[in-house]
Write a protein that holds these residues in place. Sequence first.
Motif, short mmCIF file in Angstrom:
data_model
loop_
_atom_site.label_atom_id
_atom_site.label_comp_id
_atom_site.label_asym_id
_atom_site.label_seq_id
_atom_site.Cartn_x
_atom_site.Cartn_y
_atom_site.Cartn_z
N VAL A 5 -35.81 63.97 -11.10
CA VAL A 5 -35.31 62.79 -11.81
C VAL A 5 -35.91 61.54 -11.17
O VAL A 5 -35.97 61.43 -9.95
N ASP A 30 -30.38 75.63 -10.99
CA ASP A 30 -30.09 74.27 -11.44
C ASP A 30 -31.05 73.34 -10.70
O ASP A 30 -30.68 72.69 -9.74
N HIS A 61 -31.94 74.91 -16.17
CA HIS A 61 -30.56 75.33 -16.00
C HIS A 61 -30.14 76.20 -17.19
O HIS A 61 -30.90 76.37 -18.14
N ILE A 90 -34.69 69.17 -16.07
CA ILE A 90 -33.63 70.03 -15.57
C ILE A 90 -33.88 71.45 -16.06
O ILE A 90 -34.01 71.68 -17.27
N ASP A 106 -28.33 63.89 -15.26
CA ASP A 106 -27.92 63.63 -13.89
C ASP A 106 -27.48 62.17 -13.79
O ASP A 106 -28.09 61.29 -14.39
N GLN A 145 -35.99 62.75 -16.70
CA GLN A 145 -35.18 63.80 -16.12
C GLN A 145 -35.70 65.15 -16.60
O GLN A 145 -35.88 65.36 -17.80
N ARG A 162 -33.63 70.15 -10.55
CA ARG A 162 -33.71 68.83 -11.18
C ARG A 162 -34.79 67.98 -10.52
O ARG A 162 -34.91 67.96 -9.29
N ARG A 199 -30.31 68.99 -2.22
CA ARG A 199 -30.55 67.85 -3.08
C ARG A 199 -30.96 66.64 -2.24
O ARG A 199 -30.32 66.34 -1.22
N ASP A 219 -22.78 65.34 -12.86
CA ASP A 219 -22.79 65.20 -14.31
C ASP A 219 -21.49 64.53 -14.76
O ASP A 219 -20.50 64.48 -14.03
#
Length: 739
Positions: free
Chosen positions: A227, A223, A252, A250, A133, A248, A225, A186, A91
């Motif tokens: 994207v 968290d 979180h 997310i 992101d 995106q 994600r 990730r 971020d």
Amino acid sequence: MNKSSRTILVIIASWLSAVVPAYAQIESVPDKNSEKQQITLSTFVVNSTQNKGYTSTNNATGFKTNENLMRIPQAVTVVTRDLIDDIGAVDGSNILRYAGVGNFFAGESFALRGTRINYPLIDEMPDGAPYLDNVNLDSYTVLRGPAATLYVNAALGGTVLTNSKFPLPYNNYAITAKVTGYGTYRLEADLNGQIAQVGAAKFTYRVNAVMQRGDSYFKNVIDHRTVIHPTIQMTWKNTIVRIARDHQSIQHPSGGNSFVTPDGKLFTGAGRSEGFYPKNGMEDFQRDGWRAFLIQKLSDNWDLKVSAQEWWYSRYGSIVFIAGGINWPAQTIGLTSRLNDQNVDDRTIVADVNGRYNLGKISMQSTFGGTYEHTHGQSRLGNWVPGVFTAISVPMANPGMDKIFAPDPRNATVVTPTGNNTYKANAYFQQTVTVIPDRLILIAGLTNSKIRTNNIANVNTGATGASVEGRENLHRYGVVFNLTKQVALYAMESTTFSPTNGRDINDKLLPAVKGLGREVGVKTLLFDGRLSSTIAVFDINLTNQAFFAGVRADGISYLAPIGRVTQKGFDIDLAYSPIRGLQFVGAYYHGKVRALREDVNYVAGSDGDNVPNSYSGQYSLVGRYEFQQGSLKGFNLGVGYTTLIDRLLSTGNYIGGPALVSLGTLKSTGANLNKTSVIKVETYHELNLFVSYKLNNNWTLRANIENALDEAYVLGAQASSFVDPSLPRTLSVSSTYKF
């Protein structure tokens, strides 16, 4: 700079210097691999920074020109993709703190020269999303100081531009897998290739994507994600057409839920992993959109760029937070809950024209254009039907968050959805005149800027609320004087304004903000470009300022007015490559931010009131060495250090906070006034170590140690009870396969 900070900086320099002599005795030379260089077709084409190191001497964004940074009367920092990858954060605020940029909260919220600035722009168009992101970004451009003559509603302290990745003229495919020590994993993809060639028209594409899942360090936090950012580009003769799609998703936390002690330390009495989040209390954040660009070379010296976008985001979820206040003597915190249900959509079109020409022997450059933006926001902040959630007080050291559940959003009371329509427009003209070749440059810019917000009291019925409107003629004047080809002096003055839609605790609209910024500085580009720096001294004045003061009992956030604010100080940024393979980039800021009121007789020795969410200092240094030969060739070693000094946070509902300090008396009544109550946050020292190894042309391995000193500190903060806590010392490893 205190003793511990100096010690850390000495360690950084010593470590990198120690590994250099045995492996690097070669002078720095430019990269001559022309096959993978983006050809500059137009003034408005931005060159990729990937695999180019940490420095850039040109600026294709920021001032609507692809101008050498030595010719710009302002401090500009380009944060390259190499630096982003080395730091490893995903971020904006966690990347840019290594470039001298502060934050408000952890995410896409930034601060420069001591105070918060607006959300960043993407490809020079507004982007108001609070969380994103950065997988689709090639670089960040940090403009220190005013830029409102070119960008609508830009803050005087500075502006952050995000520059997206775009198709490159060669095939390149990369897959990256990353895992952290606490279980987050990730997967990233960066796919770039050719589609087809039809006559003289070449079609290319680029796709950036992320999937992030797994565990998080803090209790009850995820968290996750998803994207994807595909871009298609057509290049035909002197024309580039580019279309991008953005998505995106997310899941979180909606914001920081920790708090600080009265002496400014992050509270960790309930354990380092306690972030004070309940079960099922995550927010679902979705952001979608598209962007389109036409870049046309009109002639050898004239260029046109037309950009358009539409984006929309939503925030949805039930949250539990410390709006009930902090009772330090009783060692309790008050928790309440609300429904977050917000939607924002934005449409923008920007047109820019740039031309270079001569009038006699005088070199001229004209840049002109305009922006139109329409933003529609809708909010439904709901409370709960009786019996669903009751505000409670819990012990700080044992809050029992595992036994507290955020309510089901479907159990919210029926509330009236409110909203607003905001229209922003400007038309600008900027002239650059080289009065004396290689010696004296004058810059003048004029802008007519208009902003109007129509508030909607009831979205369902269309009932309107108060309307806020403002129109101003803004200016920007600058001069650059080259003492030599390597050293330049500059001065600049610029104005800004912004009708505010913020409200005080009584739900009353606050007056418009107007500002004037002045700065002088010196720029250097020494040793064949291996050392570049900017030193700037600034004086900024803003009227009608206010700060985030808390959340009312009905869940609505409010601001507290503090009058005129001054920001005075200096900042430095530098980039240095003493020998081939060794690079340093650093930034330093020191200043004072104070609020001044004309209706107050100040006590002797007072220099004004406190300004919450301000800070007085920041510095950062990042260094990397790439081994050039021998058995260690292919290894990169690096280190990053950053700190933020004297961050001030509003106390809000804080019992047992710092003692009140007298400010003075009101001129009208003689009534005593106290300074705005704040808590000064403890200075932190963030040390990041990283190493990578290029195994061969296909494989690259990387490891990062974040927060190597294992400090518990305030990473971001909106107020004393809305704090983003730092992670502990964290190891992450990744591998990238290119094919």
